[in-house]
Structures are given as structure tokens and as C-alpha cells.
Scaffold this active site. Structure first.
Site, PDB file in Angstrom:
ATOM      1  N   ASP A   4      13.738  -3.444  11.876  1.00 44.45           N
ATOM      2  CA  ASP A   4      13.403  -2.037  12.082  1.00 44.45           C
ATOM      3  C   ASP A   4      14.683  -1.212  12.176  1.00 44.45           C
ATOM      4  O   ASP A   4      15.564  -1.508  12.981  1.00 44.45           O
ATOM      5  CB  ASP A   4      12.587  -1.892  13.373  1.00 44.45           C
ATOM      6  CG  ASP A   4      11.895  -0.547  13.461  1.00 44.45           C
ATOM      7  OD1 ASP A   4      12.562   0.474  13.176  1.00 44.45           O
ATOM      8  OD2 ASP A   4      10.712  -0.516  13.825  1.00 44.45           O
ATOM      9  N   PHE A  12       0.838  -1.199   0.000  1.00 39.55           N
ATOM     10  CA  PHE A  12       0.000   0.000   0.000  1.00 39.55           C
ATOM     11  C   PHE A  12       0.875   1.251   0.000  1.00 39.55           C
ATOM     12  O   PHE A  12       1.727   1.411   0.871  1.00 39.55           O
ATOM     13  CB  PHE A  12      -0.906   0.010   1.231  1.00 39.55           C
ATOM     14  CG  PHE A  12      -1.979  -1.048   1.204  1.00 39.55           C
ATOM     15  CD1 PHE A  12      -3.264  -0.733   0.790  1.00 39.55           C
ATOM     16  CD2 PHE A  12      -1.703  -2.354   1.588  1.00 39.55           C
ATOM     17  CE1 PHE A  12      -4.258  -1.699   0.764  1.00 39.55           C
ATOM     18  CE2 PHE A  12      -2.692  -3.329   1.560  1.00 39.55           C
ATOM     19  CZ  PHE A  12      -3.969  -2.996   1.146  1.00 39.55           C
ATOM     20  N   ALA A  13       0.643   2.117  -0.990  1.00 41.47           N
ATOM     21  CA  ALA A  13       1.340   3.400  -1.069  1.00 41.47           C
ATOM     22  C   ALA A  13       0.296   4.495  -0.927  1.00 41.47           C
ATOM     23  O   ALA A  13      -0.218   5.018  -1.921  1.00 41.47           O
ATOM     24  CB  ALA A  13       2.098   3.524  -2.380  1.00 41.47           C
ATOM     25  N   ASP A  67       5.039  -4.201   3.686  1.00 46.51           N
ATOM     26  CA  ASP A  67       4.950  -2.747   3.784  1.00 46.51           C
ATOM     27  C   ASP A  67       5.782  -2.070   2.708  1.00 46.51           C
ATOM     28  O   ASP A  67       6.878  -2.540   2.356  1.00 46.51           O
ATOM     29  CB  ASP A  67       5.422  -2.268   5.158  1.00 46.51           C
ATOM     30  CG  ASP A  67       4.347  -2.408   6.221  1.00 46.51           C
ATOM     31  OD1 ASP A  67       3.224  -2.850   5.883  1.00 46.51           O
ATOM     32  OD2 ASP A  67       4.625  -2.089   7.390  1.00 46.51           O
ATOM     33  N   ASP A  76       7.501   0.558   2.887  1.00 46.16           N
ATOM     34  CA  ASP A  76       8.773   1.139   3.334  1.00 46.16           C
ATOM     35  C   ASP A  76       9.810   0.081   3.669  1.00 46.16           C
ATOM     36  O   ASP A  76      10.820   0.371   4.309  1.00 46.16           O
ATOM     37  CB  ASP A  76       8.568   2.084   4.521  1.00 46.16           C
ATOM     38  CG  ASP A  76       7.987   1.387   5.740  1.00 46.16           C
ATOM     39  OD1 ASP A  76       7.523   0.230   5.608  1.00 46.16           O
ATOM     40  OD2 ASP A  76       7.993   1.986   6.829  1.00 46.16           O
ATOM     41  N   TYR A 126       3.264   7.814   2.018  1.00 47.73           N
ATOM     42  CA  TYR A 126       4.027   6.599   1.755  1.00 47.73           C
ATOM     43  C   TYR A 126       4.239   6.353   0.265  1.00 47.73           C
ATOM     44  O   TYR A 126       5.014   5.473  -0.120  1.00 47.73           O
ATOM     45  CB  TYR A 126       3.341   5.396   2.398  1.00 47.73           C
ATOM     46  CG  TYR A 126       3.615   5.288   3.880  1.00 47.73           C
ATOM     47  CD1 TYR A 126       4.749   4.640   4.349  1.00 47.73           C
ATOM     48  CD2 TYR A 126       2.755   5.852   4.814  1.00 47.73           C
ATOM     49  CE1 TYR A 126       5.013   4.548   5.698  1.00 47.73           C
ATOM     50  CE2 TYR A 126       3.013   5.773   6.172  1.00 47.73           C
ATOM     51  CZ  TYR A 126       4.139   5.119   6.611  1.00 47.73           C
ATOM     52  OH  TYR A 126       4.406   5.038   7.948  1.00 47.73           O
ATOM     53  N   GLU A 137      -1.824  -5.124  13.563  1.00 46.79           N
ATOM     54  CA  GLU A 137      -0.763  -6.021  14.026  1.00 46.79           C
ATOM     55  C   GLU A 137      -1.187  -6.758  15.290  1.00 46.79           C
ATOM     56  O   GLU A 137      -0.837  -7.934  15.473  1.00 46.79           O
ATOM     57  CB  GLU A 137       0.525  -5.236  14.279  1.00 46.79           C
ATOM     58  CG  GLU A 137       1.727  -6.099  14.594  1.00 46.79           C
ATOM     59  CD  GLU A 137       3.017  -5.316  14.572  1.00 46.79           C
ATOM     60  OE1 GLU A 137       3.666  -5.275  13.504  1.00 46.79           O
ATOM     61  OE2 GLU A 137       3.381  -4.727  15.612  1.00 46.79           O
TER      62      GLU A 137
END
Length: 311
Positions: free
Chosen positions: A256, A51-52, A141, A143, A56, A233
């Protein structure tokens, strides 16, 4: 022990099997060549959903560039990119075996956190599209940045990725939902691993069960004025506690960047940055899923699929 997951020459002190005997995939605990050969023989198609949305969208080009290069390289992959800014998606050169589908989504201010709707969107598209086009489906994700080849070792019936926070002294900062009224709540003392919602997947049928269950939990919580601490989550972790993954990715698959790299990490996959916003294989036939009816917010709109940039 499966030949694909034989212990190779490595010296890291990490857990490689769960208590229910599912493999935990670390770099060096499998034969890349054997797994890729097995995957190639089955003539499978894998889908990747990302998903952008809002800011994002800035990560799209980098994500697609690395995913196109490293994710199941040499095998057929369909990338499904959901975005509220399709006009900002520049032309991307895809590998000959890969296809990119841009799917416009519209969100408005009443549905402020569109991440909470990801599960719903995925489940609906499984029913209408994905189940006819792919055998495996993964949600990653936008990113996330891949630095190494991610091959056939990732494919399994149900896959969860262990959160990188579980391997830090501050792992309590990422914990199960404790609000007992929430559908995502996990009783104290239960649980085994904490999973990241940034990278999960499996067979289309199992991902459908997961996304439907999680979104139902989100809707029930909202109707009761509850929001789980870690949103989708938290619901993902509740599902995977009682529906054990058949394969677990080590934190190498989603590390992360806020956390320093420990010596146990060899495969480098990480987040691109923070943005502030307001071994079993089953090939499924076409149209096998009986899709559930779920109450949905009226302000979330998903438009018709637009297919672009196939070789």
C-alpha cells in the site's frame, strides 16, 4: 524442502514458512529460473481478473501495460477486464502469448459498492467461461502497478497475499471482522495472517470455492442488515483462516503506497493511487465444476463477453 524454494543468499529477517508449512514467497527465497522452467514444462494458462468500474477505469492503461510486461512474462496469460465503460478502453498492444477480454458490466445506484459483487461475478464466470480456458486464476485490483517480473513462483493451489499493514506498527487498523453476527466474524484470538483482497488466486476449482463461499457470506450479511467492515476482504480472511493457502505472497506483491517502504521489501508492486468513489500444480479438465445456485441482487447485470485485442 522443495528445490524451487531453497533459501538463497539473503539476509532479511522474515518468516518464510507458515506453521502449516506453506511457503511465504519473498524475493530471494526461491530460484526464479527453476520455477519458470517448471511452469513452462506444464504448458499452463493463467487467467487474471480485474475490475475497472466507475473512476477506476483511469487505471486501466497503466495496469495493463505493466501486467502485460511483467506478469508471467513469456507464458500464456488471459486478462479478463470487467468494466462499466468499455468504450473508454483504448486499444492496448498485447504480448504475442497474451489475450485481453473486455467484459461489460452494468451497475446501478441500488448496488452501490460493486466491489461487494466481485466474488459473485468471478464465480459465475468460472462456471461459464474460465474453467474451460485457464488452469490458474488470479484476481488483482486495477490500481496495482507491477514493477518487477512476477513469474511461476506465484502459482499454487490456493494463494493469499499478506497485507502490507501487518508489517506496520498500526496493523490493528486492518483487522478481522469483530461483529459476531457477521458471517465474516473471526473469534478473538484466532487467525494467523491478515490477507489482502487485492491479490489472491490459485487453481480454478479452489478460486471457485473461495468466491462462492465469500459471496454467500456477503448475501447472508445483507439479508440480516450487516456489512462487514472491510467488505469482501473480511469474508476472504474468514475463508482463508479455515481453508489454509498452500502458498502465501509476501506484502511485496501488494504494498500500500500509504505506507513507507521498509528495508525488507525488495520486489516493488504497489497501488497506483487512491480514488474516491460515491508450488503444487494441478491441471483441471473441462467442465468439472458443479456450480452452486446463489441468491443474487436483481440489479446487478453482467453482459456477454466481448473479446478484443489478441495478437
Amino acid at each position: 524442502m522443495n528445490q524451487s524454494f531453497c533459501q538463497l543468499s539473503w539476509s532479511r529477517d522474515v518468516l518464510v514458512f507458515t506453521s502449516w508449512l506453506a511457503p511465504i514467497v519473498w524475493e530471494g527465497t526461491f530460484s526464479r529460473d527453476i520455477l519458470n522452467a517448471q511452469y513452462m514444462q506444464k504448458n499452463l494458462v493463467t487467467g487474471v481478473v480485474t475490475f475497472a468500474v466507475k473512476k477506476y477505469v483511469q487505471f486501466t492503461e497503466v495496469f495493463m501495460s505493466f501486467a502485460n510486461k511483467y506478469f508471467l512474462a513469456g507464458h500464456q496469460v488471459n486478462f479478463y477486464l470487467f468494466t462499466d465503460n468499455p468504450e473508454q478502453i483504448s486499444h492496448l498492444q498485447m504480448a504475442p502469448e497474451n489475450h485481453l477480454f473486455v467484459i461489460p458490466v452494468q451497475n446501478n445506484s441500488q448496488w452501490q459498492d460493486i466491489s461487494m459483487s466481485h466474488m459473485d461475478i468471478i464465480s459465475r464466470y468460472i462456471c461459464s467461461k474460465f474453467q474451460y480456458e485457464v488452469n490458474y486464476l488470479y484476481s488483482i485490483d486495477i490500481d496495482v502497478q507491477l514493477f518487477e517480473h512476477t513469474g511461476g513462483k506465484i502459482t499454487a493451489i490456493l494463494v493469499g497475499t499478506i497485507s502490507s499493514w501487518q508489517y506496520t506498527p498500526h496493523h490493528e487498523s486492518k483487522s478481522y471482522e469483530t461483529q459476531t453476527e457477521s458471517q465474516a466474524a473471526i473469534p478473538k484470538g484466532e487467525g494467523d495472517f491478515y490477507y489482502s483482497a487485492s491479490f489472491y488466486g490459485g487453481s480454478v476449482a479452489e478460486v471457485y470455492k473461495l468466491t462462492i463461499a465469500c459471496f454467500k457470506g456477503v448475501i447472508e450479511d445483507r439479508e440480516n442488515g450487516i456489512e462487514a467492515r472491510w467488505h469482501d476482504e473480511s469474508h476472504l480472511n474468514k475463508f482463508l483462516l479455515y481453508h489454509k493457502p498452500t502458498c502465501l505472497h509476501s506484502p511485496e506483491y501488494y504494498w500500500d503506497e500509504e505506507i513507507s517502504w521498509p528495508h525488507i521489501i525488495q520486489l516493488r508492486t504497489k497501488t497506483q493511487g487512491r480514488v474516491s468513489i460515491g508450488r503444487l500444480s494441478v491441471r483441471f479438465g473441462l467442465g468439472i465444476l458443479e456450480c452452486d445456485s446463489v441468491r443474487r441482487p436483481p440489479d446487478l447485470v453482467v453482459h456477454q463477453t466481448k473479446r478484443v485485442w489478441t495478437p
